[in-house]
Write a protein that holds these residues in place. Structure first.
Motif, PDB file in Angstrom:
ATOM      1  N   ASP A   1      72.118  38.956  29.695  1.00  0.00           N
ATOM      2  CA  ASP A   1      71.121  39.214  29.015  1.00  0.00           C
ATOM      3  C   ASP A   1      70.975  38.243  27.745  1.00  0.00           C
ATOM      4  O   ASP A   1      71.184  39.052  26.792  1.00  0.00           O
ATOM      5  CB  ASP A   1      70.818  40.785  28.802  1.00  0.00           C
ATOM      6  CG  ASP A   1      69.395  41.158  28.144  1.00  0.00           C
ATOM      7  OD1 ASP A   1      68.722  39.875  28.278  1.00  0.00           O
ATOM      8  OD2 ASP A   1      69.203  42.098  27.845  1.00  0.00           O
TER       9      ASP A   1
ATOM     10  N   ASN B   1      77.131  43.735  35.404  1.00  0.00           N
ATOM     11  CA  ASN B   1      75.944  44.206  35.740  1.00  0.00           C
ATOM     12  C   ASN B   1      75.903  44.971  36.874  1.00  0.00           C
ATOM     13  O   ASN B   1      76.670  44.799  37.999  1.00  0.00           O
ATOM     14  CB  ASN B   1      75.096  42.988  36.263  1.00  0.00           C
ATOM     15  CG  ASN B   1      73.569  43.340  36.566  1.00  0.00           C
ATOM     16  OD1 ASN B   1      72.810  43.863  35.850  1.00  0.00           O
ATOM     17  ND2 ASN B   1      73.285  42.762  37.729  1.00  0.00           N
TER      18      ASN B   1
ATOM     19  N   THR C   1      72.806  46.411  32.765  1.00  0.00           N
ATOM     20  CA  THR C   1      74.107  46.085  32.248  1.00  0.00           C
ATOM     21  C   THR C   1      74.996  47.312  31.630  1.00  0.00           C
ATOM     22  O   THR C   1      74.204  48.181  31.056  1.00  0.00           O
ATOM     23  CB  THR C   1      73.777  44.972  31.088  1.00  0.00           C
ATOM     24  OG1 THR C   1      73.086  45.512  30.170  1.00  0.00           O
ATOM     25  CG2 THR C   1      73.012  43.779  31.864  1.00  0.00           C
TER      26      THR C   1
ATOM     27  N   PRO D   1      68.363  44.253  31.466  1.00  0.00           N
ATOM     28  CA  PRO D   1      67.880  43.055  30.935  1.00  0.00           C
ATOM     29  C   PRO D   1      66.387  42.972  30.688  1.00  0.00           C
ATOM     30  O   PRO D   1      65.726  43.485  31.336  1.00  0.00           O
ATOM     31  CB  PRO D   1      68.373  42.105  31.929  1.00  0.00           C
ATOM     32  CG  PRO D   1      69.349  42.787  32.839  1.00  0.00           C
ATOM     33  CD  PRO D   1      68.979  44.284  32.766  1.00  0.00           C
TER      34      PRO D   1
ATOM     35  N   PRO E   1      64.516  39.825  30.052  1.00  0.00           N
ATOM     36  CA  PRO E   1      64.297  38.300  29.650  1.00  0.00           C
ATOM     37  C   PRO E   1      62.885  37.708  29.233  1.00  0.00           C
ATOM     38  O   PRO E   1      62.880  36.671  28.479  1.00  0.00           O
ATOM     39  CB  PRO E   1      64.253  37.764  31.133  1.00  0.00           C
ATOM     40  CG  PRO E   1      63.979  38.872  32.033  1.00  0.00           C
ATOM     41  CD  PRO E   1      64.592  40.079  31.379  1.00  0.00           C
TER      42      PRO E   1
END
Length: 511
Positions: free
Chosen positions: A345, A428, A435, A468, A470
């Motif tokens: 991440d 993960n 995570t 995560p 993004p």
């Protein structure tokens, strides 16, 4: 009276022999209105002739007759035209400044972040060849190039190094190397850095995607040292060790003038202030991105990395100067450990979360992928987001007015000395898309405390769960929130980190 009026009237006759109109004007000095009408008629007739000739002149240049090469193209999405694809690694060329004497050791830093087998493009620029193809296989590193001779350039800074001229010309030499090649068609940015600079390429892409690569952009950050910025260099300069990005059109413009510009600034110290001087002549200011880190400091980066600005982490520099970022390991292995959460991440790497354990009166600060701090008693968020003084300034004066940001002591009392837990591993969980990172307590001096508050040293291991995110930098910046999760395992704490709810705040409550 009627006869006089008849004699003064205008008469118009047509000569039938040649069908031409003949204008005959009869007027007397006693008819001012007739004179005015004649003037108006002449003006109108003149305007008509001018307009007709102007339209006739423009006719050959009507849009239907203009060559396509003279028209300005207008892109209309949905009419078959496509916008530029978003910036990817293939659009970036790295220029890495290195020296043959240090390359064998510092190449290990480059190896931690470089994507081999052609996934990244770039060149390492050395002062002379290095004959060691075993340690530096061509597929694993950027292509090695030897800088041109710069002995003809003047260098007048007494205590500096002439290598500054060689390094500042990396931009120009890279442009010349690309000029006319197939690769040049895809280049959007040239990114400069040193051989001891580590880049986080996904975050670099996030930053560069904000800007139009067709325009002139000079992107980077000044130093952490106020004295460096104020006296020797400038707040308007991107420090080369921390890395900076130049849009390719600007790099080409710089290449045309750089050698002449270098001659005008022979009294400057480094390569990056020569770049800055040339940018000033072109008229392009620095676009600041705080994720580029020069790290003009000494000592331990713990206080800086644990309270990272709310921006993507793009680069770190001076890794040979500061202590390893993880204890009980060497500098290169410490960087390798940080790259583990970066792959899981990258957008959230080092981003801080703050929460409280009201039952035990603890304040927790999580720097995701790096550390967890536990401090006795309530510490407000406005205090926790200020870096602690675990480092020394660049001039080693122990004066924290010499740094260009706010700092606070590591502890105000012995009881408030934080317990620090460093990242041990991260993975993960594919089944939940979460995570899981583990942080182990670092054993250091823990002074006695008479407060009667439970000692955080009773905790040995902390697990942090986080999904995560993004796309976090496509939104307005905001810290994540963290929450304690129940656990019955002795000496273990479990924390969940997630985006804050709209009405959620980080404040201590004993209710």
């Amino acid at each position: 009276m009627g006869e006089n009026k008849h004699r003064d009237q205008k008469s118009l006759s047509v000569e039938k022999s040649n069908n031409k109109p003949i204008f005959s004007f009869y007027f007397s000095s006693s008819s001012p209105c007739s004179f005015t009408a004649i003037i108006i008629l002449l003006i109108f007739f003149t305007y008509f002739l001018y307009s007709f000739s102007f339209i006739t002149f423009l006719h050959p240049y009507s849009p239907s007759r203009i060559s396509n090469s003279l028209l300005v193209p207008v892109m209309r999405l949905g009419s078959g035209q496509q916008p530029d694809e978003k910036t990817e690694l293939k659009h970036i060329v790295f220029g890495i400044a290195a020296s043959s004497s240090l390359w064998k050791r510092r190449s290990q830093y480059v190896k931690t972040w470089w994507k081999p087998n052609g996934e990244m493009k770039g060149f390492v620029w050395l002062d002379k060849p290095v004959n060691d193809t075993v340690s530096f296989p061509s597929w694993a590193f950027p292509e090695i190039k030897i800088s041109s001779d710069t002995s003809s350039f003047k260098y007048r800074y007494r205590s500096g190094h002439r290598s500054a001229i060689r390094i500042t010309r990396i931009v120009s030499e890279t442009v010349r190397l690309l000029n006319g090649t197939e690769s040049e068609r895809h280049v959007r940015w040239i990114v400069m850095g040193d051989d001891d600079t580590v880049f986080f390429h996904e975050n670099l892409l996030r930053v560069l995607r904000k800007y139009d690569h067709k325009q002139f952009y000079y992107i980077g950050a000044p130093s952490e040292s106020h004295l460096q910025n104020l006296h020797q260099f400038s707040y308007g300069m991107a420090y080369g060790g921390g890395g900076f990005a130049i849009s390719y059109p600007l790099a080409k413009a710089l290449e045309k003038i750089q050698d002449r510009c270098i001659e005008r600034y022979s009294d400057l110290y480094g390569s990056d202030d020569r770049i800055h001087a040339c940018m000033a002549e072109i008229g392009v200011p620095l676009t600041r991105e705080p994720g580029f880190h020069q790290f003009d400091v000494y000592g331990n980066l713990l206080g800086l990395l644990s309270v990272h600005p709310q921006v993507p982490l793009v680069s770190v520099h001076h890794l040979d100067v500061v202590e390893p970022i993880f204890p009980r390991t060497n500098r290169v292995d410490a960087v390798k450990r940080l790259m583990i959460p970066a792959k899981l991440d990258s957008a959230s790497l080092l981003q801080q979360s703050i929460c409280y354990d009201t039952a035990r009166q603890w304040t927790m600060s999580i720097s995701w992928g790096y550390t967890v701090h536990i401090t006795r008693t309530y510490m407000p968020a406005r205090m926790m987001e200020v870096p602690t003084r675990t480092f020394n300034d660049w001039h080693k004066r122990h004066d924290f007015t010499n740094v260009a940001f706010n700092t606070r002591p590591v502890t105000y009392t012995d009881c408030q000395r934080p317990r620090v837990f460093y990242l041990s591993r991260a993975l993960n969980d594919s089944s939940s898309g979460t995570t899981i990172s583990e942080y182990l307590r670092h054993n250091e001096w823990n002074p006695k405390c008479e407060w009667g508050i439970q000692d955080p040293s009773d905790i040995n291991r902390i697990f942090v769960y986080k999904k995560p995110n993004p796309d976090r930098w496509n939104k307005a910046p905001r810290r994540d929130c963290c929450r304690l999760l129940p656990t019955t395992k002795k000496g273990t704490m479990v924390i969940n980190v997630t985006a804050c709810e709209n009405d959620e705040i980080v404040a201590y409550s004993d209710k």
